[in-house]
Structure formats: structure tokens, C-alpha cells
Design a protein around this motif. Structure first.
Motif, PDB file in Angstrom:
ATOM      1  N   ILE A 316       0.839  -1.201   0.000  1.00  0.00           N
ATOM      2  CA  ILE A 316       0.000   0.000   0.000  1.00  0.00           C
ATOM      3  C   ILE A 316       0.876   1.253   0.000  1.00  0.00           C
ATOM      4  O   ILE A 316       0.607   2.229  -0.714  1.00  0.00           O
ATOM      5  N   GLY A 317       1.939   1.231   0.804  1.00  0.00           N
ATOM      6  CA  GLY A 317       2.857   2.364   0.826  1.00  0.00           C
ATOM      7  C   GLY A 317       3.510   2.595  -0.526  1.00  0.00           C
ATOM      8  O   GLY A 317       3.704   3.747  -0.945  1.00  0.00           O
ATOM      9  N   THR A 318       3.860   1.526  -1.220  1.00  0.00           N
ATOM     10  CA  THR A 318       4.438   1.642  -2.559  1.00  0.00           C
ATOM     11  C   THR A 318       3.475   2.313  -3.521  1.00  0.00           C
ATOM     12  O   THR A 318       3.843   3.228  -4.267  1.00  0.00           O
ATOM     13  N   VAL A 319       2.221   1.867  -3.503  1.00  0.00           N
ATOM     14  CA  VAL A 319       1.206   2.444  -4.397  1.00  0.00           C
ATOM     15  C   VAL A 319       1.024   3.932  -4.109  1.00  0.00           C
ATOM     16  O   VAL A 319       0.984   4.763  -5.031  1.00  0.00           O
ATOM     17  N   LEU A 320       0.920   4.310  -2.846  1.00  0.00           N
ATOM     18  CA  LEU A 320       0.721   5.713  -2.489  1.00  0.00           C
ATOM     19  C   LEU A 320       1.917   6.570  -2.902  1.00  0.00           C
ATOM     20  O   LEU A 320       1.752   7.682  -3.434  1.00  0.00           O
TER      21      LEU A 320
END
Length: 398
Positions: A316-320
Motif C-alpha cells: 500500500i505504501g508503494t502504491v501511495l
């Protein structure tokens, strides 16, 4: 059509018509958001590529390597589908970008597609025991070159590309080509820029981190989990060095701005100014980085056995994080595909977009995206209900 969730974020960047946000500018910003989301999801989904580069470091026996390949084999088609969807959305929403990048820089994109074809063939023929090592090498080749080249392609949004756009050629009978590369490399010259390679290798190490975390979540085998955990720090350190260096470079460098007359100009610290102007994105960026660091550190210090869930905060952090970087490249009067050969040939979400009718029609279609994502999440859950273990591999041998 109402786009109220976007208005508060975009009110400082959109042209106004009679005190209201114009429909076409809003649609252009909306579709750059959609493309940025797809690009961010693609980077996350390349955990398949990262995992495949570590087949021989994590798998010590042929049985273990088959477990690893079976694990990523469940998801590789989602990565390829996301790549194709990204290209399709770019073609429909910003056709001039599609024709310039995918058409003129075709050697770069052909290299990307060839690596994915190698991946598909390698998965298909894994059971040919006499050629197993050859196809495992094919997976590793895709795992290295795929993220490196895609990361390099994303870097050109900030570093620029060597192309020229001549819209007047559209009416020419003998030479109807609008975009052309300024040299014979057709995109491969981007790899000569060291900053392009910095982001490319940052993506390589990021996908390897995601791949290790995916193995730990998807495979029910403690020796494999322990090896993945021991490799995690060695992938994290170079990733952080490369990523921090590139983000600092981007925020401090000159960027490609669009003035009130639509002229492309160089602006000092343009992307940092974008981050200040679109301050909610700064919050999302910090949240994304914190989630990535939290998931990695949590797994490095974890000494307990059992299933790992760190892939989700890191994913999720990567996507954001990737989403924010892509939005900074296209919003706030910024040329998202700058030209180093001719500054005024640089592409923006205004001069590269489809018509208002096309964008509006596709916007209605895009309302189906949440349902598609829900189906993908359900399919993912169904595939992972039973974790991969040695019994499954032994059963396939019978």
C-alpha cells in the motif's frame, strides 16, 4: 457529471470558466489520476519480477524452487494485465503521449514487451525438466530487466526524452508522422542518463523487497521464510539509498512548467513547488513512505515463525508513494513528458489529451473500476486460501 472529491485538491491548478472549474481541464486531470493509479499498481504488481530474481538465493533445492515459481505463477498474469491496461488508458486518454512514447521510443518498449514474453514462455514450459534451468533463467532475466526498464521509462517523466512533435505533419500526405525521435536509438538513449538508471535500479530493489515479502506471505515453509527475512536488509539498504537520492534530485532540479500562454519553461524546483501547491499529496507521500518503512522494519526485527503480512503495508505504501510522484509529474501546469530535443514539443495533459467527448465517455466507463478491483481482490483471496507448501509440490509429482 460530478467530480466533487477532486475539487478541493485541484482548485489551485485548474483553469476556471466563469468562476467554475472547466469540464475539459477537470477530465484531463481526472484521467491523469487514473493513469497514475494504474502506474502505481503496476509497480506494486512487479513483486512477481522481483521475487523471480531471487529464485536461486531463496530456493536451495529443486523442490523449493518449484514452490517459489508456483507462488509467483499464480499472479504474473495480473502484472501483465496491469501493464496492458496502463497502455490502453494512455492511448485512449492521451493519444499524443501514446504515439510519442510507445510509437517513437519503440525500442525501449519493445525491450520491455520482449522480457514479458520471455516470462510468459518460461512459466508455460517450467515442467520440461530437461530445460528447467533455462526457463528459470528466463524468469530471472524478466525479473531484472522488466523493473529496470519500466523504472527508467517513469524517470523520463522527470528527466525528459529526445523527441520532436510536429503536429503540422498530420496534414502532410508524404509525411503524416506527428512525433519522431531525434536520433536512431528510439528510446534506448534514455538509459545513458545516470538518473534514469538510479530510479530504474531503485525499482529493481523495491520489487525484490516486495517479492521477498510476498514469498513470506504466500508460502507455508519456515526455512524459506527465514531465508527471505535474512535477505531483506540487503535489498532495503541499496533501495533506500537510490530512492532517497532520486527523490531529492527530483525535488531540487529544474522542472518543466507551463506558463499562462501555454509555453513550456524551465522552473527551478518545479516538483517541490508542486508538492507545496498540492499539499495533500505531501501528506499522502509521507504516509506512503512511513508504511513502506514500517512493513520492512517490522519484518527485519521479527523473529517469530508463521505467516507474514508485511507485504500489505509495504504494498500500500508503494502504491501511495508512486502515485504521488506520477501526479507531481502531470498536475499543476507541468509537462509530464518533457522533450530535451525541443522544449516546446513537451507534452502536457492539455496538449496531449483526447477530446472532451472521449474523456467524458471513458469517465463513465471508469466507474466500473471499483467493481473490477473488487473482483481482483476476491480472485486473489481465493488463490491464496491455501498457502503453497511442500505437500502440494509433492502431490503434483504424482
Amino acid at each position: 457529471m460530478t467530480y466533487s472529491p477532486l475539487l478541493s485538491l485541484l482548485q489551485t491548478t485548474l483553469p476556471l470558466e466563469g468562476g467554475r472549474v472547466g469540464a475539459l481541464p477537470l477530465l484531463q486531470h481526472y484521467w491523469w489520476l487514473i493513469i497514475s493509479v494504474l502506474g502505481a499498481l503496476l509497480v506494486f504488481m512487479m513483486f512477481v519480477q522481483g521475487a523471480n530474481t531471487l529464485i536461486f538465493r531463496v530456493g536451495r533445492t529443486e523442490e523449493e524452487r518449484r514452490m517459489l515459481i508456483n507462488s509467483t505463477g499464480r499472479k504474473w498474469e495480473l502484472t501483465f494485465t496491469t501493464l496492458v491496461t496502463f497502455g490502453g488508458a494512455a492511448f485512449a486518454a492521451f493519444p499524443l503521449f501514446y504515439s510519442t512514447s510507445f510509437g517513437s521510443a519503440y525500442w525501449l518498449w519493445m525491450a520491455i514487451l520482449v522480457t514479458f514474453v520471455i516470462q510468459a514462455v518460461s512459466y508455460e514450459f517450467q515442467k520440461k525438466q530437461e530445460l528447467a534451468r533455462v526457463f528459470q533463467f528466463g524468469l530471472q532475466l524478466n525479473g531484472l530487466l522488466g523493473p529496470l526498464l519500466i523504472g527508467g521509462a517513469v524517470a523520463t517523466f522527470f528527466e525528459g526524452s529526445n523527441f520532436v512533435v510536429a503536429k503540422s505533419n498530420l496534414t502532410g500526405v508524404g509525411n503524416p508522422v506527428i512525433s519522431s525521435w531525434a536520433n536512431a536509438s528510439h528510446g534506448l538513449d534514455a538509459l545513458l542518463n545516470p538518473w534514469v538508471l538510479v530510479l530504474g535500479f531503485a525499482v529493481v530493489f523495491l520489487t525484490r523487497i516486495l517479492g521477498l515479502l510476498y514469498y513470506m506471505n504466500n508460502i507455508d515453509d519456515e526455512p524459506i521464510r527465514q531465508r527471505c527475512r535474512s535477505l531483506l536488509l540487503g535489498q532495503t539498504v541499496p533501495f533506500l539509498i537510490l530512492f532517497v537520492a532520486y527523490v531529492a534530485h527530483v525535488l531540487l532540479k529544474e522542472g518543466y512548467a507551463v506558463d499562462a500562454q501555454g509555453i513550456i519553461v524551465l522552473e527551478p524546483m518545479k516538483y517541490f513547488n508542486n508538492l507545496l501547491a498540492l499539499w495533500p499529496l505531501a501528506i499522502v507521500l509521507v504516509l506512503g513512505v512511513v508504511l513502506v518503512l514500517y512493513g520492512i522494519i517490522k519484518e527485519i526485527v521479527n523473529r517469530r515463525s508463521g505467516n507474514s503480512t508485511s507485504i500489505w503495508p509495504v504494498g500500500i505504501g508503494t502504491v501511495l508513494t508512486v502515485l504521488v510522484l506520477l501526479l507531481l509529474a502531470g498536475w499543476n501546469n507541468t509537462a509530464f513528458y518533457p522533450s530535451t530535443a525541443d522544449l516546446q514539443s513537451s507534452l502536457t495533459i492539455v496538449n496531449a489529451s483526447s477530446s472532451e467527448f472521449t474523456l467524458r465517455t471513458m469517465a463513465y466507463v471508469s466507474l466500473l473500476i471499483p467493481f473490477v478491483l473488487a473482483y481482483i481482490a476476491y480472485a486473489w483471496w481465493q488463490m491464496d486460501r491455501k498457502k503453497i507448501d511442500r505437500e502440494e509440490i509433492e502431490g503434483n509429482d504424482e
